[in-house]
Write an enzyme that holds these catalytic residues in place. Sequence first.
Site, PDB file in Angstrom:
ATOM      1  N   GLU A  33       0.873  -1.168   0.000  1.00  0.00           N
ATOM      2  CA  GLU A  33       0.000   0.000   0.000  1.00  0.00           C
ATOM      3  C   GLU A  33       0.918   1.228   0.000  1.00  0.00           C
ATOM      4  OE1 GLU A  33      -2.765   0.321   3.274  1.00  0.00           O
ATOM      5  OE2 GLU A  33      -3.530   2.212   2.462  1.00  0.00           O
ATOM      6  N   ARG A 258       5.611 -13.218   9.400  1.00  0.00           N
ATOM      7  CA  ARG A 258       6.226 -11.926   9.102  1.00  0.00           C
ATOM      8  C   ARG A 258       7.618 -11.868   9.724  1.00  0.00           C
ATOM      9  NH1 ARG A 258       3.776  -7.371  10.143  1.00  0.00           N
ATOM     10  NH2 ARG A 258       5.439  -6.346  11.274  1.00  0.00           N
ATOM     11  N   LYS A 268       4.849   0.426   9.254  1.00  0.00           N
ATOM     12  CA  LYS A 268       4.862   1.727   8.592  1.00  0.00           C
ATOM     13  C   LYS A 268       4.209   2.800   9.453  1.00  0.00           C
ATOM     14  CE  LYS A 268       3.211   0.042   4.772  1.00  0.00           C
ATOM     15  NZ  LYS A 268       2.532  -0.085   3.474  1.00  0.00           N
TER      16      LYS A 268
HETATM   17  P1  ATP Z   1       2.915  -2.376   7.949  1.00  0.00           P
HETATM   18  O1  ATP Z   1       2.326  -3.243   9.024  1.00  0.00           O
HETATM   19  O2  ATP Z   1       4.332  -2.010   8.180  1.00  0.00           O
HETATM   20  O3  ATP Z   1       2.077  -1.197   7.609  1.00  0.00           O
HETATM   21  P2  ATP Z   1       1.696  -3.708   5.821  1.00  0.00           P
HETATM   22  O4  ATP Z   1       1.565  -5.173   5.808  1.00  0.00           O
HETATM   23  O5  ATP Z   1       0.495  -2.940   6.198  1.00  0.00           O
HETATM   24  O6  ATP Z   1       2.935  -3.312   6.686  1.00  0.00           O
HETATM   25  P3  ATP Z   1       1.677  -3.461   3.015  1.00  0.00           P
HETATM   26  O7  ATP Z   1       2.123  -2.344   2.160  1.00  0.00           O
HETATM   27  O8  ATP Z   1       0.228  -3.763   3.078  1.00  0.00           O
HETATM   28  O9  ATP Z   1       2.205  -3.144   4.469  1.00  0.00           O
HETATM   29  O10 ATP Z   1       2.507  -4.776   2.729  1.00  0.00           O
HETATM   30  C1  ATP Z   1       2.938  -5.229   1.478  1.00  0.00           C
HETATM   31  C2  ATP Z   1       3.366  -6.661   1.614  1.00  0.00           C
HETATM   32  O11 ATP Z   1       4.463  -6.773   2.511  1.00  0.00           O
HETATM   33  C3  ATP Z   1       2.252  -7.520   2.171  1.00  0.00           C
HETATM   34  O12 ATP Z   1       2.157  -8.704   1.427  1.00  0.00           O
HETATM   35  C4  ATP Z   1       2.686  -7.782   3.591  1.00  0.00           C
HETATM   36  O13 ATP Z   1       2.187  -8.996   4.059  1.00  0.00           O
HETATM   37  C5  ATP Z   1       4.202  -7.765   3.468  1.00  0.00           C
HETATM   38  N1  ATP Z   1       4.818  -7.433   4.752  1.00  0.00           N
HETATM   39  C6  ATP Z   1       4.600  -6.339   5.507  1.00  0.00           C
HETATM   40  N2  ATP Z   1       5.298  -6.396   6.657  1.00  0.00           N
HETATM   41  C7  ATP Z   1       5.996  -7.554   6.634  1.00  0.00           C
HETATM   42  C8  ATP Z   1       6.904  -8.198   7.531  1.00  0.00           C
HETATM   43  N3  ATP Z   1       7.250  -7.659   8.710  1.00  0.00           N
HETATM   44  N4  ATP Z   1       7.425  -9.392   7.155  1.00  0.00           N
HETATM   45  C9  ATP Z   1       7.105  -9.941   5.983  1.00  0.00           C
HETATM   46  N5  ATP Z   1       6.250  -9.400   5.095  1.00  0.00           N
HETATM   47  C10 ATP Z   1       5.700  -8.215   5.405  1.00  0.00           C
HETATM   48 MG    MG Z   2      -1.351  -3.219   5.305  1.00  0.00          MG
END
Ligand code: ATP
Ligand code: MG
Length: 553
Positions: A33, A258, A268
């Site tokens: 995102e 994760r 983020k």
């Molecule tokens: P955050 O919790 O930091 O906002 P998010 O999952 O909301 O992260 P996205 O932009 O939605 O952020 O994530 C893009 C991809 O990265 C998704 O497939 C998510 O599952 C993966 N991802 C995010 N954080 C991790 C992590 N700590 N380890 C592995 N994959 C991750």
């Molecule tokens: Mg997300």
Amino acid sequence: MDESKSLNFIEQIIEEDLESGRHSTITTRFPPEPNGYLHLGHAKSICLNFGLAERYNGTCNLRFDDTNPEKEDVEYVDSIKEDVKWLGFNWNGEAHYASDYFDQLYEFAVELIKSGHAYIDDQTVDEMSTSRGTPTRPGKESPFRDRSVEENLELLEGMKSGEFAEGTRVLRAKIDMASPNMHMRDPVLYRIKHAEHHRTGATWFIYPTYDFAHGQSDSIEKVTHSLCTLEFEVHRPLYNWMIETLQIYPSRQIEFARLNLTYTVLSKRKLLQLVEEKRVTGWDDPRMPTISGIRRRGYTPNSIRNFADKIGIAKRDNLIDVALLEHSVREDLNKKSWRKLGILDPIKLIISNFPEDKIEYMQGINNPEDESAGKREIPFSKELYIERSDFMEDPPKKFFRLGPGREVRLKFAYIVQCVDFKKNSQGEIAEVHCTYDPATRSGSDTTGKKVKGTLGWVSAEHSIDAEIRLYDRLFLTEDLGAVDDDFKNHLNPKSLEVIESAKVESSLESATPGDQFQFERQGYFIVDNDSSEGKLVFNRTVSLRDNWAKGKP
Ligand code: ATP
Ligand code: MG
């Protein structure tokens, strides 16, 4: 990827799917995102998705999951593209956007209404949340659940064209208000938002929710294996319900653990707080676990990919020691970095029997790990700088550096013996006086003399000034996932130490931002963008000491 390693559970699924003929090739995707900069957790997901596509000759899409217009921005889109490329991966064709599918998603919504699987709910947010029930208590059906198809279609059209205020209505799937899975209790598919979108402008007054946009985008792109983190496991029944109900391409969602790192925040939302509250200098502050931060810090794409490979893919959440990440970057930089002499906290060393105006050129080995890197000439003269910590007025026996009467070798140069020292008015050591033995020159030493210590140095006259930024961990607490209070209470107040007046060897005069070096005995450093004409600024990527390699992280 190391072929000899056993397959992880996702590779096993893929190999089965390829062998059984279920798929002839694979398609994965990385779906960020654009609401912040990517961090090391995303790097793990990138290495996984793009890495699998490479390994199985498939393709990986980059898809921006851009369904929350208020929080998203093109600045983030650009940084995400840059970060993926920097890691060395190429997405298939153009970047994709969930917003490219807004028309198609709207068609899906119309279909769900027509088949009796979705309805417009006029309840307030509070009413909806109360009537959803709890995990142990079934929810209550909305009084608007049995609206006619015609009325639902008309209201959806009205929502789309901006007739209704935000928060007055939503589109919900009609599934099961008594389901033990809360995500199946008539989840919201569309909400009204009168917001400008960074790509679609003011075209839309409704935006799809994550659950409605994400799975359907996978299906539209014919993603074979949709890999996401464990928190989405409970969304999987809904993901599959959509595919079955709409009878669209059956992408398969698979969840993995994760990345959690010690002393590190990977969210983020939290990283944005650090930026907004100016706890760091920006998303690319070298202390940040963002990809742009670690890049500026001097981490290499190779070190991140090796790290991702080492930690592997698991089905259960775990906490990885940040020392393993530091180990990965040392391992990579050790092979590549040219060595330089640099003194962080200089004191003068004067060689009393060395001729006043004489300059000798010493042969410095650029990289002992790589003979082809060759040698350089380093000017040596009567007045040098050495590290303050390399001299003690009254050293213990095991201190193998300088003290009154003690002998050391100056790297690439002579053996010197300390004959005197001087203090300034504050009682600090100001000068160390030595004599040298001309017969001990490195490379042509005829004396066979052995000394225990070798010190770094630079010639006072020839060295250049530099600012050096030493970074420590941004947080003091090992497992930040386990803290109950504000994570910002755990910030390390000493995460940055700025050394204004370091002295580095003259060959660095031509160094430019992004160049990386090892300062002998100090660590790995990268020239920062903040460098200007006449003032070099170095970031310390990592020190030389490696606890991980010693087996006691
Ligand atoms: P955050 O919790 O930091 O906002 P998010 O999952 O909301 O992260 P996205 O932009 O939605 O952020 O994530 C893009 C991809 O990265 C998704 O497939 C998510 O599952 C993966 N991802 C995010 N954080 C991790 C992590 N700590 N380890 C592995 N994959 C991750
Ligand atoms: Mg997300």
